[in-house]
Design a protein around this motif. Structure first.
Motif, mmCIF file in Angstrom:
data_model
loop_
_atom_site.group_PDB
_atom_site.id
_atom_site.type_symbol
_atom_site.label_atom_id
_atom_site.label_comp_id
_atom_site.label_asym_id
_atom_site.label_seq_id
_atom_site.Cartn_x
_atom_site.Cartn_y
_atom_site.Cartn_z
ATOM 1 N N TYR A 83 0.802 -1.220 0.000
ATOM 2 C CA TYR A 83 0.000 0.000 0.000
ATOM 3 C C TYR A 83 0.838 1.273 0.000
ATOM 4 N N ARG A 133 -3.968 2.955 0.409
ATOM 5 C CA ARG A 133 -4.594 1.671 0.739
ATOM 6 C C ARG A 133 -6.100 1.736 0.478
ATOM 7 N N ARG A 149 1.601 7.700 0.410
ATOM 8 C CA ARG A 149 1.746 6.879 1.607
ATOM 9 C C ARG A 149 0.542 5.974 1.835
ATOM 10 N N ARG A 150 0.757 4.985 2.654
ATOM 11 C CA ARG A 150 -0.160 3.870 2.894
ATOM 12 C C ARG A 150 -1.618 4.244 3.127
ATOM 13 N N SER A 151 -1.912 5.096 4.088
ATOM 14 C CA SER A 151 -3.300 5.253 4.535
ATOM 15 C C SER A 151 -4.261 5.551 3.387
#
Length: 131
Positions: free
Chosen positions: A29, A76, A71-73
């Motif tokens: 992610y 994702r 970034r991931r959050s």
């Protein structure tokens, strides 16, 4: 089973980059921004918005000297909500540079989730080779 393909529309002439999603993009992610596109991106971390279909996702753009990525959050949520898989292609068109708005088109792939030859695909100097 892959999600249904949305209608593909012509680009509007704005800067864009493309990615074929690797297992790292989908499972870790995090999406790296190609170096060739980085001069269009700010030199500070910032909020970006991804628009796909009639929905919007907020992602965090991270700036480091040698690496720029979403970034991931938020990334994702985009991956999960769009049922994305390894082998799917994306076109990220920068619609508003000041506000960091991207129109994203997803091109469904059918690449099997098998080990690939070559590198791990995390950056352009270590590409995945498909025979």
């Amino acid at each position: 089973m892959f999600a249904q393909q949305r209608e593909i529309v012509p680009l509007s002439g704005n800067p864009y980059f493309t990615r074929t999603l690797s297992r790292y993009d989908v499972h870790d992610y995090r999406l790296s921004i190609p170096k060739q596109f980085s001069h269009h991106m700010p030199k500070d971390s910032a909020r970006a918005l991804l628009f796909c279909g009639d929905k919007m996702w907020e992602v965090h753009y991270v700036y480091h000297k040698d690496n720029k990525y979403f970034r991931r959050s938020g990334w994702r949520a985009f991956v999960v909500d769009n049922d994305m898989h390894m082998g799917d292609g994306c076109v990220f068109e920068l619609m508003d540079k000041e506000k960091m708005h991207f129109k994203v088109q997803i091109l469904r792939g059918d690449a099997p989730d098998l080990p690939c030859l070559g590198g791990d695909g995390r950056n352009s100097s270590d590409p995945i080779l498909i025979d």
